[in-house]
Design a protein around this motif. Structure first.
Motif, PDB file in Angstrom:
ATOM      1  N   UNK A 100      -4.993   2.110  -1.683  1.00  0.00           N
ATOM      2  CA  UNK A 100      -5.761   1.032  -1.429  1.00  0.00           C
ATOM      3  C   UNK A 100      -7.081   1.438  -2.040  1.00  0.00           C
ATOM      4  N   UNK A 101      -7.168   2.717  -2.589  1.00  0.00           N
ATOM      5  CA  UNK A 101      -8.626   2.737  -3.100  1.00  0.00           C
ATOM      6  C   UNK A 101      -8.637   3.346  -4.252  1.00  0.00           C
ATOM      7  N   UNK A 102      -9.532   2.996  -5.203  1.00  0.00           N
ATOM      8  CA  UNK A 102      -9.595   3.475  -6.566  1.00  0.00           C
ATOM      9  C   UNK A 102      -9.200   4.764  -6.714  1.00  0.00           C
ATOM     10  N   UNK A 103      -9.893   5.673  -6.075  1.00  0.00           N
ATOM     11  CA  UNK A 103      -9.684   7.092  -6.108  1.00  0.00           C
ATOM     12  C   UNK A 103      -8.609   7.464  -5.871  1.00  0.00           C
ATOM     13  N   UNK A 104      -7.580   6.999  -4.736  1.00  0.00           N
ATOM     14  CA  UNK A 104      -6.330   7.151  -4.418  1.00  0.00           C
ATOM     15  C   UNK A 104      -5.287   6.964  -5.468  1.00  0.00           C
ATOM     16  N   UNK A 105      -5.668   5.881  -6.349  1.00  0.00           N
ATOM     17  CA  UNK A 105      -4.909   5.476  -7.292  1.00  0.00           C
ATOM     18  C   UNK A 105      -4.916   6.490  -8.495  1.00  0.00           C
ATOM     19  N   UNK A 106      -6.123   7.036  -8.566  1.00  0.00           N
ATOM     20  CA  UNK A 106      -6.507   7.951  -9.736  1.00  0.00           C
ATOM     21  C   UNK A 106      -5.831   9.186  -9.413  1.00  0.00           C
ATOM     22  N   UNK A 107      -5.867   9.743  -8.036  1.00  0.00           N
ATOM     23  CA  UNK A 107      -5.263  11.078  -7.774  1.00  0.00           C
ATOM     24  C   UNK A 107      -3.735  10.731  -7.757  1.00  0.00           C
ATOM     25  N   UNK A 108      -3.295   9.891  -7.603  1.00  0.00           N
ATOM     26  CA  UNK A 108      -1.876   9.582  -7.697  1.00  0.00           C
ATOM     27  C   UNK A 108      -1.375  10.008  -9.010  1.00  0.00           C
ATOM     28  N   UNK A 109      -1.967   9.481 -10.022  1.00  0.00           N
ATOM     29  CA  UNK A 109      -1.580   9.625 -11.236  1.00  0.00           C
ATOM     30  C   UNK A 109      -1.822  11.036 -11.763  1.00  0.00           C
ATOM     31  N   UNK A 110      -2.945  11.681 -11.370  1.00  0.00           N
ATOM     32  CA  UNK A 110      -3.181  13.294 -11.824  1.00  0.00           C
ATOM     33  C   UNK A 110      -2.314  14.068 -11.039  1.00  0.00           C
ATOM     34  N   UNK A 130       0.965  -1.061  -0.097  1.00  0.00           N
ATOM     35  CA  UNK A 130      -0.167  -0.004   0.098  1.00  0.00           C
ATOM     36  C   UNK A 130       1.019   1.228  -0.027  1.00  0.00           C
ATOM     37  N   UNK A 131       0.554   2.433  -0.624  1.00  0.00           N
ATOM     38  CA  UNK A 131       1.215   3.710  -0.702  1.00  0.00           C
ATOM     39  C   UNK A 131       0.389   4.821  -0.289  1.00  0.00           C
ATOM     40  N   UNK A 132       1.056   5.562   0.721  1.00  0.00           N
ATOM     41  CA  UNK A 132       0.180   6.870   1.280  1.00  0.00           C
ATOM     42  C   UNK A 132       1.116   7.746   0.949  1.00  0.00           C
TER      43      UNK A 132
END
Length: 195
Positions: free
Chosen positions: A107-117, A96-98
């Motif tokens: 760990x959440x789909x929204x978190x992955x999306x925000x990471x890329x953006x 997991x990455x924070x």
């Protein structure tokens, strides 16, 4: 330390500052508050440096299922490409990455999306700053201003060197460079620069 399905999972933190004058306390306090079991540090090291001992130790300490926590994205990753490569590796190893200030939790789909953006915007900002810096340097050069480090020898020193070399046929460039405390290449460049 968190426990998942009877297995202990570590929460590994990483903190970095670019210069010796900067302080890690803010990052370390935030990482401790986020529950990090171990925190690895790099002090006075730029993010673009490929070999960062603290970062490498943190990566070695991470085991499958652990969590990697940083204060801010630019503290750990050199570029968008590096960040995406690391995220892919984290996903493969179920790490997991924070990112605390960016409020990213992969760990959440929204978190992955925000990471890329967010990382795309951070790289865009760095590129724009670099472009503006280059444009400013070009404009300064066009106006006849010297860009970069100050010259090692002043115009007056160069004139004195020329006089010395012309008046004494036994005087060598090596002897003058040693006397002036500069290397011969610096002396030759200074002589060429002033015609």
């Amino acid at each position: 330390m968190k426990i998942l399905r009877g297995i202990e999972m570590a929460v590994i933190g990483y903190a970095r500052v670019s210069t010796e004058e900067q302080n890690l306390d803010l990052q370390i306090d935030a990482l401790k508050a986020a529950g990090c079991d171990r925190i690895f540090e790099d002090h006075g090291i730029s993010a673009i440096v490929k070999k960062r001992s603290g970062f490498e130790r943190a990566m070695k300490a991470l085991k499958n299922g652990d969590t990697f926590v940083i204060w801010k994205l630019d503290r750990a990753f050199r570029s968008l490409h590096h960040a995406l490569d690391m995220l892919e590796m984290f996903e493969l190893r179920q790490i997991a990455f924070r990112s605390l200030t960016n409020q990213i939790d992969t760990t959440t789909p929204e978190g992955k999306f925000m990471y890329h953006i967010r990382f795309a915007f951070a790289e865009l900002e760095r590129n724009l700053i670099s472009e503006r810096t280059r444009a400013g340097m070009m404009a300064a050069k066009k106006r006849g201003k010297h860009v970069g480090r100050p010259y090692a020898l002043s115009i007056e020193q160069i004139a004195a060197i020329r006089k010395k070399l012309c008046s004494d046929p036994k005087m060598t460039v090596r002897a003058v460079s040693e006397e002036m405390g500069v290397c011969m290449h610096t002396l030759y460049r200074a002589l060429r620069r002033t015609g």
